[in-house]
Design an enzyme around this catalytic site. Structure first.
Site, PDB file in Angstrom:
ATOM      1  N   GLY A   1       0.728  -1.257   0.018  1.00 37.23           N
ATOM      2  CA  GLY A   1      -0.063  -0.040  -0.025  1.00 37.23           C
ATOM      3  C   GLY A   1       0.741   1.345  -0.052  1.00 37.23           C
ATOM      4  N   ASN A   2       0.022   2.307  -0.061  1.00 36.48           N
ATOM      5  CA  ASN A   2       0.855   3.531   0.264  1.00 36.48           C
ATOM      6  C   ASN A   2       0.418   4.643   1.357  1.00 36.48           C
ATOM      7  OD1 ASN A   2      -1.112   5.508  -0.975  1.00 36.48           O
ATOM      8  ND2 ASN A   2      -0.861   3.878  -2.519  1.00 36.48           N
ATOM      9  N   ARG A   3       0.908   5.467   1.350  1.00 31.44           N
ATOM     10  CA  ARG A   3       0.637   6.693   2.627  1.00 31.44           C
ATOM     11  C   ARG A   3      -0.625   7.645   2.300  1.00 31.44           C
ATOM     12  NH1 ARG A   3       3.989   6.277   6.821  1.00 31.44           N
ATOM     13  NH2 ARG A   3       5.967   5.257   6.619  1.00 31.44           N
ATOM     14  N   SER A   4      -1.023   7.579   1.090  1.00 28.98           N
ATOM     15  CA  SER A   4      -1.971   8.513   0.928  1.00 28.98           C
ATOM     16  C   SER A   4      -3.251   8.402   1.970  1.00 28.98           C
ATOM     17  CB  SER A   4      -2.844   8.228  -0.704  1.00 28.98           C
ATOM     18  OG  SER A   4      -3.893   9.025  -0.883  1.00 28.98           O
TER      19      SER A   4
ATOM     20  N   ALA B   1      -3.763   7.791  -5.411  1.00 26.10           N
ATOM     21  CA  ALA B   1      -2.566   7.373  -5.365  1.00 26.10           C
ATOM     22  C   ALA B   1      -2.623   5.862  -5.916  1.00 26.10           C
ATOM     23  CB  ALA B   1      -1.887   7.383  -3.930  1.00 26.10           C
TER      24      ALA B   1
END
Ligand code: C5P
Length: 225
Positions: free
Chosen positions: A29-32, A97
């Site tokens: 995943g990502n930090r959005s 994102a």
């Protein structure tokens, strides 16, 4: 009260970060946080637009009022939802994102800890949804991309952003400077707005809803010409 200057406009906004599953319990995943996309959807609805928000994973955020909300977890789900919602949209804003890569396969069962070394994770490329939208753009449709750029200087960030605007072929690129506590997981944003017609202007540091206002002002101006 805000002006109802987006009345009659059908808009699609994507928000949040996709999660690409490795197995039933794990993901890349990502930090959005989703906050900028939600602010864009909320502001557009307040200004009278008909809004569909395609939301990937976000921190806990209230559902924006007067907005059609569609959930999408992975890049492929987001792609399907965005294409469906965009078929008759006037404006599409890709604030999500989207993971550039996903694991080549998803294990059916939770991957077990073993005595031997773990298998490497093989990644495959996800489709670039923004590029697909540009390729099938309807007459009069405005397509807006986001770019999170790290760079040593403002000039670096702008150079990368200009190249990205050209490469992606969208009408407007919202550029965020990221890194060292900027943009992700914070309340304030700053950056630049670049248009395919060559306009470039800074967005001064402000709340994500102020930034949303500036982005919609720019979209409105672009469509009025
Ligand atoms: O190339 P980059 O990932 O920096 O581009 C960011 C822009 O492209 C954002 O608007 C994002 O929503 C969009 N994007 C996309 N599909 C991808 C990756 C990014 O639509 N697979």
């Amino acid at each position: 009260a805000l002006p109802r200057d987006l009345e009659g406009l059908r808009v699609v906004v994507s928000a949040g970060g996709t999660r690409e599953p490795l197995d039933p319990v794990r993901y890349l995943g990502n930090r959005s946080s989703g906050k900028q996309g939600y602010a864009l959807a909320r502001t557009a609805a307040q200004r009278g637009a008909d809004v569909t928000l395609v939301a990937a994973h976000t921190v806990a955020l209230p559902d924006p009022t007067g907005v059609r909300l569609v959930h999408a977890g992975t890049a492929e789900q987001l792609r399907d939802a965005v294409h469906e919602a965009s078929a008759d949209a006037d404006v599409v804003v890709m604030a999500a994102a989207v993971a550039d890569f996903r694991p080549a396969s998803k294990a059916d069962h939770k991957i077990k800890k073993t005595d031997r070394d773990p298998d490497p994770v093989t990644l495959v490329r996800n489709p670039d949804i923004l590029a697909e939208l540009v390729a099938k753009r309807r007459d009069g449709q405005t397509i807006v991309g986001f770019a999170a750029e790290t760079g040593d200087s403002g000039a670096d960030v702008l150079d990368h952003a200009r190249a990205k605007l050209k490469r992606k072929g969208c009408d407007l690129l919202v550029v965020n400077a990221v890194g060292e506590g900027k943009a992700f997981e914070v309340e304030e944003n700053s950056g630049w707005l670049l248009s395919a017609t060559g306009d470039e202007r800074p967005i001064t540091l402000g709340s994500k809803s102020q930034m949303a206002t500036e982005v919609w002002d720019a979209i409105h101006t672009l469509r009025d010409r």
